[in-house]
Design a protein around this motif. Structure first.
Motif, PDB file in Angstrom:
ATOM      1  N   GLU A 101      85.575  38.082 -51.713  1.00 12.03           N
ATOM      2  CA  GLU A 101      84.801  38.462 -50.527  1.00 12.03           C
ATOM      3  C   GLU A 101      83.792  37.382 -50.151  1.00 12.03           C
ATOM      4  O   GLU A 101      83.659  37.012 -48.983  1.00 12.03           O
ATOM      5  N   TYR A 102      83.060  36.870 -51.131  1.00  6.20           N
ATOM      6  CA  TYR A 102      82.067  35.845 -50.823  1.00  6.20           C
ATOM      7  C   TYR A 102      82.727  34.552 -50.338  1.00  6.20           C
ATOM      8  O   TYR A 102      82.195  33.859 -49.476  1.00  6.20           O
ATOM      9  N   TYR A 103      83.884  34.250 -50.880  1.00  7.32           N
ATOM     10  CA  TYR A 103      84.582  33.035 -50.436  1.00  7.32           C
ATOM     11  C   TYR A 103      84.940  33.130 -48.960  1.00  7.32           C
ATOM     12  O   TYR A 103      84.628  32.241 -48.165  1.00  7.32           O
ATOM     13  N   TYR A 104      85.594  34.228 -48.572  1.00 10.03           N
ATOM     14  CA  TYR A 104      86.017  34.348 -47.180  1.00 10.03           C
ATOM     15  C   TYR A 104      84.850  34.653 -46.243  1.00 10.03           C
ATOM     16  O   TYR A 104      84.880  34.294 -45.067  1.00 10.03           O
ATOM     17  N   ARG A 105      83.810  35.288 -46.766  1.00  8.86           N
ATOM     18  CA  ARG A 105      82.684  35.637 -45.898  1.00  8.86           C
ATOM     19  C   ARG A 105      81.830  34.422 -45.558  1.00  8.86           C
ATOM     20  O   ARG A 105      81.316  34.311 -44.442  1.00  8.86           O
ATOM     21  N   PHE A 106      81.664  33.497 -46.524  1.00 11.57           N
ATOM     22  CA  PHE A 106      80.728  32.404 -46.306  1.00 11.57           C
ATOM     23  C   PHE A 106      81.288  31.010 -46.545  1.00 11.57           C
ATOM     24  O   PHE A 106      80.814  30.047 -45.943  1.00 11.57           O
ATOM     25  N   LEU A 107      82.271  30.865 -47.433  1.00  9.79           N
ATOM     26  CA  LEU A 107      82.625  29.532 -47.914  1.00  9.79           C
ATOM     27  C   LEU A 107      83.865  28.933 -47.275  1.00  9.79           C
ATOM     28  O   LEU A 107      83.995  27.714 -47.212  1.00  9.79           O
ATOM     29  N   ALA A 108      84.798  29.753 -46.832  1.00 12.49           N
ATOM     30  CA  ALA A 108      86.011  29.216 -46.210  1.00 12.49           C
ATOM     31  C   ALA A 108      85.642  28.557 -44.890  1.00 12.49           C
ATOM     32  O   ALA A 108      84.931  29.123 -44.072  1.00 12.49           O
TER      33      ALA A 108
ATOM     34  N   ILE B 116      81.675  30.792 -57.567  1.00 12.05           N
ATOM     35  CA  ILE B 116      81.980  31.095 -56.162  1.00 12.05           C
ATOM     36  C   ILE B 116      81.022  32.156 -55.633  1.00 12.05           C
ATOM     37  O   ILE B 116      80.487  32.052 -54.520  1.00 12.05           O
ATOM     38  N   ILE B 117      80.778  33.193 -56.449  1.00  8.59           N
ATOM     39  CA  ILE B 117      79.851  34.253 -56.046  1.00  8.59           C
ATOM     40  C   ILE B 117      78.456  33.686 -55.831  1.00  8.59           C
ATOM     41  O   ILE B 117      77.788  33.990 -54.835  1.00  8.59           O
ATOM     42  N   ALA B 118      78.014  32.832 -56.755  1.00 11.16           N
ATOM     43  CA  ALA B 118      76.672  32.245 -56.645  1.00 11.16           C
ATOM     44  C   ALA B 118      76.547  31.386 -55.388  1.00 11.16           C
ATOM     45  O   ALA B 118      75.519  31.420 -54.697  1.00 11.16           O
ATOM     46  N   GLN B 119      77.584  30.632 -55.064  1.00  8.76           N
ATOM     47  CA  GLN B 119      77.562  29.813 -53.852  1.00  8.76           C
ATOM     48  C   GLN B 119      77.496  30.693 -52.604  1.00  8.76           C
ATOM     49  O   GLN B 119      76.778  30.389 -51.644  1.00  8.76           O
ATOM     50  N   GLY B 120      78.252  31.808 -52.627  1.00 10.16           N
ATOM     51  CA  GLY B 120      78.223  32.727 -51.493  1.00 10.16           C
ATOM     52  C   GLY B 120      76.871  33.394 -51.338  1.00 10.16           C
ATOM     53  O   GLY B 120      76.348  33.524 -50.225  1.00 10.16           O
ATOM     54  N   VAL B 121      76.279  33.802 -52.458  1.00  9.98           N
ATOM     55  CA  VAL B 121      74.952  34.422 -52.413  1.00  9.98           C
ATOM     56  C   VAL B 121      73.926  33.433 -51.880  1.00  9.98           C
ATOM     57  O   VAL B 121      73.048  33.789 -51.078  1.00  9.98           O
ATOM     58  N   SER B 122      74.032  32.169 -52.296  1.00 13.22           N
ATOM     59  CA  SER B 122      73.116  31.136 -51.802  1.00 13.22           C
ATOM     60  C   SER B 122      73.221  30.985 -50.290  1.00 13.22           C
ATOM     61  O   SER B 122      72.206  30.873 -49.595  1.00 13.22           O
TER      62      SER B 122
END
Length: 411
Positions: free
Chosen positions: A236-243, A133-139
């Motif tokens: 954080e990365y999930y809600y910031r970019f992926l949701a 999940i973190i890697a997907q958000g960073v991408s």
């Protein structure tokens, strides 16, 4: 375009409040100053571009005056509110040795503030899911920097939660390290300034936790939740970019605006209702009531205005209201505008990404609000707002003000 209550000079009286809406693209970056009390509250930081283009410069000005930030409020994890704060804390370093500006307190709700049991041991398979999940958000973060043609710095795995912890900042100190949420007590800053948290309440925080737990359990039948910092970063990365809770919003707003072009009667335009904003992060964002020497200001993050009234029975006369979610009609109710009365509305948005504000919102302010002259402050000039202003030319109940760099709204 009106200029009342807008100031560039630094003189003041002992009851004044200054509000600066820094240009934050589609987001929020609001600096509230009570000069007589020497109190400064920064609410959100817009996108990463907001920090480099204006927030950094403004904070350094404050530092040069020998001042700091008494309270930094990060209302929720959406990128247009959190991005600039991440850049600030990366460069600022620590609480003890602040390179940009001293920040006395930070209010921000992260994974560690969700109220469910986290005492289990996380297995390696679960850690790999969190790392993915973190890697997907960073991408996604890298993609946004690349599209904006900005220099990409070492952003990998840099979450706001990690920066607050590493920097040793006072985090939710007035809430004893627990979640910032609605409570009976008001928080005092200075001698006469108080802040009351209107939202989130316990219900909103529980719904946010439920969604996060559901998301992880979709990947694994049994998921063990712990205090591992990987949860903070992944959350954080999930809600910031992926949701994708608001997917398609821009298209829906644009369609409504097109439909409204032929409507001349302001009352009919004001009758239009938007589909309710159901975003869990928006509904759980931190909304505040600031009071100082009889003055009252509503600072409504991205919440539902109706929820403010439902949870806190908030009503009456206010000196200013920062409208929720950049003036989206999905977050405004007729009841709220009728019962929360002000002559000054604040809307922070460039309108470029999501098409905010909705013209229906502007119509509702005129029709549903008190029958008195109203000023609507913007931190960008927006074409459709200027078109609306032109159509309303001669209406003595409306004064739209576009703030220039450095201008303060003085209350």
């Amino acid at each position: 375009m009106g200029k009342e209550n807008v100031r560039e000079k630094s003189t003041y009286d002992d009851s004044e409040i200054w509000i600066e809406m820094l240009p934050a693209n589609e987001g929020d970056c609001i600096l509230v100053t009570i000069p007589h009390e020497d109190v400064r509250i920064l609410i959100d930081g817009g996108t990463s571009e907001t920090y480099t283009s204006c927030l950094r410069e403004r904070l350094l000005q404050i530092k040069e005056e020998g001042k700091g930030i008494d309270l930094l409020v990060v209302t929720h994890i959406d990128n247009d509110h959190i991005g600039g704060i991440i850049e600030l804390l990366k460069e600022n370093g620590s609480f003890a040795e602040s390179k940009i500006i001293k920040i006395q307190n930070i209010w921000h709700n992260s994974y560690r503030h969700l109220q469910f049991h986290k005492g289990l041991e996380t297995e390696e398979a679960e850690k790999q899911i969190l790392k993915k999940i973190i890697a997907q958000g960073v991408s996604q973060e890298m993609r946004q920097f690349s599209e904006g043609k900005k220099e990409v710095s070492a952003l990998q795995g840099t979450s706001l939660a990690a920066l607050i912890l590493q920097g040793g900042y006072n985090w939710n100190l007035q809430f004893f390290g627990k979640a910032v949420k609605k409570q009976q007590e008001k928080i005092r800053l200075g001698d006469a300034c108080t802040i009351e948290v209107l939202l989130p309440g316990q219900e909103e925080l529980e719904r946010l936790a439920k969604k996060w737990k559901y998301e992880l359990k979709r990947s694994r039948i049994s998921f063990q939740f712990s205090e591992d910092k990987l949860f903070d970063d992944a959350y954080e990365y999930y809600y910031r970019f992926l949701a994708q809770e608001n997917n398609g919003e821009k298209k829906q707003i644009s369609a409504r605006i097109k439909e409204c072009e032929d409507i001349k009667e302001i009352e009919k335009l004001a009758e239009r209702q938007g589909r309710t904003d159901l975003s869990k992060t928006n509904v759980a964002s931190i909304s505040l009531l600031l009071e100082y020497r009889g003055k009252r200001i509503l600072l409504l993050a991205d919440n539902m205005a109706g929820k403010i009234m439902e949870n806190g029975k908030v009503s009456g006369i206010f000196d200013a209201i920062k409208l929720p979610h950049h003036g989206s009609v999905r977050n405004i109710s007729d009841e709220f505008l009728t019962n929360c009365v002000t002559e000054k509305y604040l809307i922070s948005t460039s309108s470029e990404k999501y098409g905010h504000p909705d013209i229906e919102t502007l119509a509702k302010i005129i029709v549903c609000g008190a029958k008195c002259p109203k000023q609507i402050y913007f931190n960008y000039e927006i074409d459709k707002v200027k078109e609306f202003e032109e159509k309303m030319k001669g209406n003595k109940q409306l004064d739209i003000i576009y703030l220039a760099k450095g201008q303060k709204i003085v209350l």
